[in-house]
Design an enzyme around this catalytic site. Structure first.
Site, PDB file in Angstrom:
ATOM      1  N   GLU A 288       0.823  -1.197   0.000  1.00 49.43           N
ATOM      2  CA  GLU A 288       0.000   0.000   0.000  1.00 49.43           C
ATOM      3  C   GLU A 288       0.868   1.263   0.000  1.00 49.43           C
ATOM      4  O   GLU A 288       0.433   2.319  -0.462  1.00 49.43           O
ATOM      5  CB  GLU A 288      -0.927  -0.009   1.227  1.00 49.43           C
ATOM      6  N   HIS A 309       7.320 -26.713  -1.172  1.00 46.28           N
ATOM      7  CA  HIS A 309       6.650 -27.792  -1.898  1.00 46.28           C
ATOM      8  C   HIS A 309       5.525 -27.249  -2.775  1.00 46.28           C
ATOM      9  O   HIS A 309       4.649 -27.995  -3.203  1.00 46.28           O
ATOM     10  CB  HIS A 309       6.132 -28.834  -0.889  1.00 46.28           C
ATOM     11  N   LYS A 423     -13.911   0.828  -3.949  1.00 41.97           N
ATOM     12  CA  LYS A 423     -14.997   1.261  -3.050  1.00 41.97           C
ATOM     13  C   LYS A 423     -16.067   1.987  -3.841  1.00 41.97           C
ATOM     14  O   LYS A 423     -17.257   1.759  -3.654  1.00 41.97           O
ATOM     15  CB  LYS A 423     -14.454   2.214  -1.976  1.00 41.97           C
TER      16      LYS A 423
HETATM   17  O1  PA5 Z   1      -3.220   1.629   5.791  1.00 43.93           O
HETATM   18  C1  PA5 Z   1      -4.318   2.085   5.612  1.00 43.93           C
HETATM   19  O2  PA5 Z   1      -4.571   3.296   5.746  1.00 43.93           O
HETATM   20  C2  PA5 Z   1      -5.500   1.195   5.244  1.00 43.93           C
HETATM   21  O3  PA5 Z   1      -5.110  -0.106   5.005  1.00 43.93           O
HETATM   22  C3  PA5 Z   1      -6.529   1.215   6.356  1.00 43.93           C
HETATM   23  O4  PA5 Z   1      -5.934   0.727   7.524  1.00 43.93           O
HETATM   24  C4  PA5 Z   1      -7.743   0.361   6.010  1.00 43.93           C
HETATM   25  O5  PA5 Z   1      -8.277   0.766   4.784  1.00 43.93           O
HETATM   26  C5  PA5 Z   1      -8.808   0.503   7.095  1.00 43.93           C
HETATM   27  O6  PA5 Z   1      -9.172   1.824   7.251  1.00 43.93           O
HETATM   28  P1  PA5 Z   1      -9.961   2.346   8.515  1.00 43.93           P
HETATM   29  O7  PA5 Z   1      -9.115   2.130   9.716  1.00 43.93           O
HETATM   30  O8  PA5 Z   1     -10.224   3.778   8.245  1.00 43.93           O
HETATM   31  O9  PA5 Z   1     -11.237   1.537   8.597  1.00 43.93           O
END
Ligand code: PA5
Length: 447
Positions: A288, A309, A423
């Site tokens: 990310e 494996h 989303k």
């Molecule tokens: O690293 C990030 O920002 C994302 O992976 C969030 O943790 C994830 O989308 C969850 O978001 P939130 O804590 O707002 O529900």
């Protein structure tokens, strides 16, 4: 302290290819220290091990102690950074079979996770699991609006209220979210739940050392003070400006040098099944953070020797764009001596008297050499033993290296614009008000 070696990458990159990156590492280091790089609103994690809210930390420990006393099952509701850090720590530091143990044997409630997918079967079976058990819930969402945890929490909230009544539900529901904004904050203010804060300047995937990770980890019986001490020591070690003295920066530089040479996939390798979710956490942190602007190393992971494996074939012999980073713990949490057998029908007496950790070590060494011969550069991260302290160290090591790698690759390592695309489509297809035009366009593409 964590050690890093790139000795086994030397057949693939030369020393100069790494040392020439020193200036870029330096630049990235300065951007982190002076807080003037892209995404500098999200640098709270940099000093978190020394600059955290001590009174909230005490409140987390108090709530955890209470939950440990009263609850059989602690359900953590969250996704991405609001789930993976806690899952990684709890799995890494708990008995492999703790889910099958009694609470007394485990010495902690069973910590389970929800809201990290939209599987109806998972949620239905979770509801069956908690039926008749003493349940507490921790909903974790920085934004407070993420769909997956919101669905699971709606179901769990109704269940807890129905079963215990509204007043008692207030003592059993804990909320970790933004200090002022979001649907979850509004709801918890209205309902009077105990809340914990995700600091404004700490993004989801960098938040394991905040209440996001610390409450579930403490509920599982893991010493969060030790974890913070490890992170604090790592902060000292991995903020040293020179690449020569800083293992996190060397890791960042070597992986960047490999990437620029065409090695576009990094496989994190562990030799302990309990490390599986540490790899998942790392994949989220790096994927990310780095995968944007049509750039970035693809983070993958294997659990060895299991995956030798399966994926082992590809790593040994498939497309040559991979490098590996092996995490090795010098001391096994538990060890086991291989017995001798008089008849020796399985031909295994050459292993009799050896401990399994030694066998695992030889498997690791043999695999590394085979993969080098197959054209896979190997990096090594060595840690004494998996403990709460070293978990804290590893978290900080990887976070620091990730931020520096991201800056070296000229991206903002702290945003995640790509996460929004799915989303938007999901909301449109589900008929969320305000998405009417998108719905029409998407449905015509699907028909
Ligand atoms: O690293 C990030 O920002 C994302 O992976 C969030 O943790 C994830 O989308 C969850 O978001 P939130 O804590 O707002 O529900």
């Amino acid at each position: 302290m964590i050690q890093f070696s790139c000795q086994n990458a030397s057949p693939f990159i030369n020393e100069a290819e790494v040392t020439m990156l020193a200036e870029q590492v330096q630049l990235a280091h300065t951007m982190l220290e002076k807080r003037n790089g892209p995404g500098n609103d999200y640098l709270g994690w940099v000093d978190l091990p020394v600059k955290y809210d001590k009174s909230e930390f005490a409140r987390i420990r108090k709530a955890a102690a209470q939950i440990r006393k009263t609850c059989d099952v602690f359900v953590c509701v969250g996704i991405g950074g609001s789930y993976l850090g806690a899952k990684a720590a709890i799995d890494a530091l708990s008995n492999h079979f703790s889910a099958a143990m009694t609470k007394t044997k485990r010495n902690a409630p069973l910590v389970v996770f929800a809201g990290h997918q939209i599987s109806p079967a998972y949620l239905a079976e979770l509801m069956e699991l908690i039926e008749g058990k003493n349940v507490c819930v921790n909903v974790i969402s920085k934004s407070g609006t993420t769909t997956e945890p919101a669905i699971a929490f709606r179901v769990l909230k109704a269940y807890v209220e129905d079963r215990y009544g509204k007043e008692e539900a207030k003592k059993r529901i804990f909320v970790t979210t933004d200090k002022a904004r979001g649907a979850l904050k509004t709801l918890s203010d209205q309902e009077g739940y105990e809340t914990f804060v995700v600091p404004d300047d700490v993004g989801g995937r960098y938040s394991v050392l905040t209440a996001v990770g610390l409450l579930p980890i403490a509920v599982a019986g893991i010493d969060i003070r030790e974890m913070m001490s490890g992170a604090k020591a790592a902060r000292e070690a991995f903020r040293k400006p020179s690449m020569a003295d800083n293992a996190a920066y060397r890791y960042a530089a070597v992986r960047t040098a490999l990437y620029r040479k065409g090695y576009s996939t990094e496989v994190l390798v562990n030799y302990e099944p309990s490390g599986h979710y540490l790899t998942e956490w790392w994949k989220q942190l790096y994927g990310e953070s780095e995968g944007k602007d049509q750039k970035g190393i693809f983070p993958a992971g294997v659990d060895n020797t299991t995956d030798l494996h399966s994926m082992g074939q590809y790593i040994q012999d498939g497309r040559r764009n991979l490098f590996e980073t092996v995490i090795w713990f010098e001391k096994a949490r538990r060890n086991f001596v291989i017995p001798s057998d008089e008849a020796n029908l399985d031909g295994l007496n050459f292993l009799a008297g050896k401990d399994m950790h030694e066998v695992n070590y030889k498997a690791m060494q043999g695999t590394v050499l085979a993969h080098i011969d197959g054209g896979v550069p190997n990096l090594a991260i060595t840690v004494d033993e998996m403990t709460a302290y070293t978990f804290g160290e590893l978290v900080y090591f990887f976070e620091r290296a990730c931020a520096v790698s991201g800056y070296m690759n000229a991206i903002n390592p702290f945003d995640q614009p790509g996460v929004e695309a799915y989303k938007k489509n999901m909301f449109a297809l589900l008929g969320k008000p305000g998405y009417e035009k998108e719905k029409e366009a998407l449905e015509s593409r699907l028909s």
